[in-house]
Design a protein around this motif. Sequence first.
Motif, PDB file in Angstrom:
ATOM      1  N   LYS A 135       2.910  35.733   2.825  1.00 33.37           N
ATOM      2  CA  LYS A 135       2.881  34.607   3.784  1.00 33.37           C
ATOM      3  C   LYS A 135       1.657  34.381   4.690  1.00 33.37           C
ATOM      4  O   LYS A 135       1.424  35.458   5.345  1.00 33.37           O
ATOM      5  CB  LYS A 135       4.210  34.701   4.746  1.00 33.37           C
ATOM      6  CG  LYS A 135       4.263  33.165   5.418  1.00 33.37           C
ATOM      7  CD  LYS A 135       5.720  33.218   6.307  1.00 33.37           C
ATOM      8  CE  LYS A 135       5.651  32.012   6.907  1.00 33.37           C
ATOM      9  NZ  LYS A 135       6.999  31.689   7.736  1.00 33.37           N
TER      10      LYS A 135
ATOM     11  N   GLN B  39      -2.702  29.245   4.603  1.00 37.27           N
ATOM     12  CA  GLN B  39      -1.603  28.582   4.947  1.00 37.27           C
ATOM     13  C   GLN B  39      -0.664  28.706   3.758  1.00 37.27           C
ATOM     14  O   GLN B  39      -1.162  27.871   2.902  1.00 37.27           O
ATOM     15  CB  GLN B  39      -1.588  27.353   5.777  1.00 37.27           C
ATOM     16  CG  GLN B  39      -2.161  27.479   6.999  1.00 37.27           C
ATOM     17  CD  GLN B  39      -1.433  28.486   8.275  1.00 37.27           C
ATOM     18  OE1 GLN B  39      -0.012  28.385   8.254  1.00 37.27           O
ATOM     19  NE2 GLN B  39      -1.957  29.404   8.720  1.00 37.27           N
ATOM     20  N   GLY B  40       0.422  29.412   3.393  1.00 39.25           N
ATOM     21  CA  GLY B  40       1.292  29.368   2.348  1.00 39.25           C
ATOM     22  C   GLY B  40       1.605  30.826   1.896  1.00 39.25           C
ATOM     23  O   GLY B  40       1.371  31.756   2.421  1.00 39.25           O
TER      24      GLY B  40
ATOM     25  N   GLN C 239       1.485  30.917  -4.542  1.00 36.39           N
ATOM     26  CA  GLN C 239       1.180  29.471  -4.714  1.00 36.39           C
ATOM     27  C   GLN C 239      -0.407  29.165  -4.555  1.00 36.39           C
ATOM     28  O   GLN C 239      -0.966  28.441  -4.963  1.00 36.39           O
ATOM     29  CB  GLN C 239       1.854  28.803  -3.568  1.00 36.39           C
ATOM     30  CG  GLN C 239       3.410  28.856  -4.070  1.00 36.39           C
ATOM     31  CD  GLN C 239       3.612  28.020  -5.303  1.00 36.39           C
ATOM     32  OE1 GLN C 239       2.932  27.321  -5.690  1.00 36.39           O
ATOM     33  NE2 GLN C 239       5.240  28.354  -5.959  1.00 36.39           N
TER      34      GLN C 239
END
Length: 453
Positions: A159, A175-176, A180
């Motif tokens: 994360k 961010q993410g 992904q």
Amino acid sequence: MLRLVACLMIALSAGVSFAAVRPNVVVLLADDLGYQDIGCYGGPVETPTLDQLAAKGARFTNFYSGCAVCSPSRATLLTGRHHIRAGVYSWIHDESQKSHLLERETTLAEVLKGAGYATAHVGKWHLGLPTKKFDKPTPDQHGFDYWFATWNNAEPSHKNPKNFIRNGKPVGQLQGYSCQLVAEEAINWLDEKRDKEKPFFLNVWFHEPHAPIAAPDEIVNEYGGQKDKAAVYSGTIDNTDRAIARLLTKLAEVDAIENTLIVYASDNGSYRDDRTGGLRGKKGVNWEGGIRVPGIFCWPGTIPNGQQIDAPAGVVDILPTVCGLLDLDKPERHLDGSNLAPLLTQQGEFERHQPLFWHLQKSRPIVAMRDGRYSLVADPDYELSTSNMFQEAWIPKIKAGGYTNFRLYDLQADPQQTTDLAAEKPELVKRMKQQLLDINASIMSDGADWHQQ
């Protein structure tokens, strides 16, 4: 929804014939994913994207990593050679070790780049990057036009990682979730960065489910509570499957699916005992649980769909297999892997020229070899220091060392390796032992002497 779209696109496979144009090549690699994690291998995680890749291609039931830990397995995948030949003895700690994937090695990226491909690596690297103390080659020096990578794991976790590097420049905190973000980078490269006049090689190495783990709460909740490590572990795999779905959707947009060969595997077995399919051992050891992993090849129209292949194979075979499928010349050096194209296309006879072989210094057994249905394992006849991190000072002892306590297992009848057959089959042990020692001698003669540099 994205996963369903991707799966439907993959399902449009046709009959068996080599593509008229040179295909794109995509390698998807998980990190610490066990033999029995994903759905099509009987695992507990919902992975419809990967399940469809297997259904529309070939799934190996006896597929192996290049090593029981990550860096050496990755070196084996990229070169088709045993990792010690390629300069990587164990997992790499860049700050304290000179070790790295040797620049003299010929990688799959270099083979494909030489054949006119645009090349990119996105995700974990762990094959050595430069430090203030040690000058090491970067992915572009191994054949990748573009790279977006981390030294080792995503930090501080999957994360919001902050340790990605893009073409040599730190990116800063993102961010993410790592899988992904890696998929997004691959998609952006396909859209904006690649030379669209060329076929492409996209090397996508995810961090999941390697610890420290993290996944979206809503996905974790499908498998258990937020404090349940097994549920979070499963969530990271599910999230990766969703990321792969996004990537496959983009791949179907940029080219016909019949023009893309996709390979999926893991760098080693799981660190969780409950995700090895009941096999003995786990990550870090040369029992089956540490080295057996999923292996999927999908190329609609060339690889017949719905195949389950039981012949032993592994990531060491990826480079020679891509060369075989694409009719490219293999590197002019000894390859430890074999061309799986006859198995995958159901055309011609497959013959493995050399048994599969593993070596890892701190593992017990330290070596393992698979020849057909049988596995031979052995312990070292020497001792190393108690350090868990590889010490380059060990190299002379490793290269000169021998083996003892040979054990034989029939993996067809006894995949859990519970019954040692060495006493019952002395002639077979004698033959396989000599094979093992010959392979070992060849590998060690090529091994880099980092302690002298």
